[in-house]
Design a protein around this motif. Sequence first.
Motif, PDB file in Angstrom:
ATOM      1  N   UNK A 196      -4.095  13.726  13.287  1.00 38.12           N
ATOM      2  CA  UNK A 196      -3.645  13.324  14.623  1.00 38.12           C
ATOM      3  C   UNK A 196      -4.200  14.290  15.671  1.00 38.12           C
ATOM      4  N   UNK A 197      -5.524  14.380  15.790  1.00 37.98           N
ATOM      5  CA  UNK A 197      -6.117  15.411  16.642  1.00 37.98           C
ATOM      6  C   UNK A 197      -5.783  15.296  18.122  1.00 37.98           C
ATOM      7  N   UNK A 198      -5.384  14.125  18.592  1.00 45.02           N
ATOM      8  CA  UNK A 198      -5.088  13.973  20.016  1.00 45.02           C
ATOM      9  C   UNK A 198      -3.598  14.024  20.320  1.00 45.02           C
ATOM     10  N   UNK A 199      -2.778  14.207  19.306  1.00 49.27           N
ATOM     11  CA  UNK A 199      -1.330  14.269  19.524  1.00 49.27           C
ATOM     12  C   UNK A 199      -0.966  15.563  20.247  1.00 49.27           C
ATOM     13  N   UNK A 200      -0.009  15.490  21.142  1.00 50.19           N
ATOM     14  CA  UNK A 200       0.442  16.711  21.837  1.00 50.19           C
ATOM     15  C   UNK A 200       1.061  17.706  20.847  1.00 50.19           C
ATOM     16  N   UNK A 201       0.905  18.987  21.136  1.00 46.55           N
ATOM     17  CA  UNK A 201       1.406  20.036  20.259  1.00 46.55           C
ATOM     18  C   UNK A 201       2.906  19.879  20.004  1.00 46.55           C
ATOM     19  N   UNK A 202       3.661  19.516  21.017  1.00 42.99           N
ATOM     20  CA  UNK A 202       5.103  19.340  20.852  1.00 42.99           C
ATOM     21  C   UNK A 202       5.441  18.270  19.825  1.00 42.99           C
ATOM     22  N   UNK A 203       4.672  17.179  19.806  1.00 44.38           N
ATOM     23  CA  UNK A 203       4.897  16.122  18.819  1.00 44.38           C
ATOM     24  C   UNK A 203       4.536  16.610  17.415  1.00 44.38           C
ATOM     25  N   UNK A 204       3.463  17.386  17.317  1.00 48.01           N
ATOM     26  CA  UNK A 204       3.081  17.942  16.015  1.00 48.01           C
ATOM     27  C   UNK A 204       4.160  18.888  15.507  1.00 48.01           C
ATOM     28  N   UNK A 205       4.704  19.723  16.392  1.00 47.51           N
ATOM     29  CA  UNK A 205       5.791  20.638  16.007  1.00 47.51           C
ATOM     30  C   UNK A 205       6.999  19.860  15.494  1.00 47.51           C
ATOM     31  N   UNK A 206       7.351  18.794  16.186  1.00 48.57           N
ATOM     32  CA  UNK A 206       8.490  17.970  15.772  1.00 48.57           C
ATOM     33  C   UNK A 206       8.232  17.369  14.392  1.00 48.57           C
ATOM     34  N   UNK A 207       7.015  16.866  14.186  1.00 47.54           N
ATOM     35  CA  UNK A 207       6.644  16.293  12.889  1.00 47.54           C
ATOM     36  C   UNK A 207       6.740  17.346  11.784  1.00 47.54           C
ATOM     37  N   UNK A 208       6.162  18.514  12.030  1.00 48.47           N
ATOM     38  CA  UNK A 208       6.173  19.586  11.031  1.00 48.47           C
ATOM     39  C   UNK A 208       7.607  19.992  10.691  1.00 48.47           C
ATOM     40  N   UNK A 209       8.437  20.173  11.694  1.00 51.29           N
ATOM     41  CA  UNK A 209       9.836  20.550  11.452  1.00 51.29           C
ATOM     42  C   UNK A 209      10.555  19.511  10.598  1.00 51.29           C
ATOM     43  N   UNK A 210      10.361  18.239  10.906  1.00 53.24           N
ATOM     44  CA  UNK A 210      11.019  17.163  10.160  1.00 53.24           C
ATOM     45  C   UNK A 210      10.510  17.108   8.719  1.00 53.24           C
ATOM     46  N   UNK A 211       9.199  17.239   8.547  1.00 49.67           N
ATOM     47  CA  UNK A 211       8.629  17.204   7.200  1.00 49.67           C
ATOM     48  C   UNK A 211       9.135  18.373   6.356  1.00 49.67           C
ATOM     49  N   UNK A 212       9.139  19.551   6.914  1.00 53.24           N
ATOM     50  CA  UNK A 212       9.600  20.725   6.165  1.00 53.24           C
ATOM     51  C   UNK A 212      11.073  20.562   5.784  1.00 53.24           C
ATOM     52  N   UNK A 213      11.873  20.034   6.686  1.00 55.15           N
ATOM     53  CA  UNK A 213      13.289  19.818   6.372  1.00 55.15           C
ATOM     54  C   UNK A 213      13.436  18.781   5.254  1.00 55.15           C
ATOM     55  N   UNK A 214      12.641  17.717   5.281  1.00 54.39           N
ATOM     56  CA  UNK A 214      12.683  16.719   4.203  1.00 54.39           C
ATOM     57  C   UNK A 214      12.245  17.313   2.870  1.00 54.39           C
TER      58      UNK A 214
END
Length: 138
Positions: free
Chosen positions: A109-127
């Motif tokens: 997702x190279x064009x995704x905003x950093x904030x969205x990537x952070x949210x994704x990473x946090x959710x994935x790590x929690x899962x």
Amino acid sequence: MTTRDLDRLAKYVKAHRLELYPSRLAAAQAAGISKDTWHRVEEGEAVRDSTYAKIDKALGWAAGSCLVIAEGGEPVFAGEATTSSARTSASLSEEQARKMAWDTARATLPTAPVGELDTFVNELVENLRRAGIVTDGA
């Protein structure tokens, strides 16, 4: 961080590809990569993390499985239940999981905003933590 065992990954990718596709070309087309790039993976040569993400998808593995395999774990199949019988034997530190998730998210997702990537990473790590794959220890 663990050194990647690309020969180990190559064996897993080839074995699963042979179950799903009649040829490297068919697998590569399903992944959206060249036949030569797929060949490189099956020969244990390094490719971009974004390529591993495409291979995960083509093989029906959950995102990040290629990297988990290369670091000594087992693939997780997309949509696989996270019951105790379906859990992998691999465990990752939170730092390892965050790095892998971030690298994969940025590559796919190279064009995704950093904030969205952070949210994704946090959710994935929690899962992954809930599934018993991410541990609090190193």
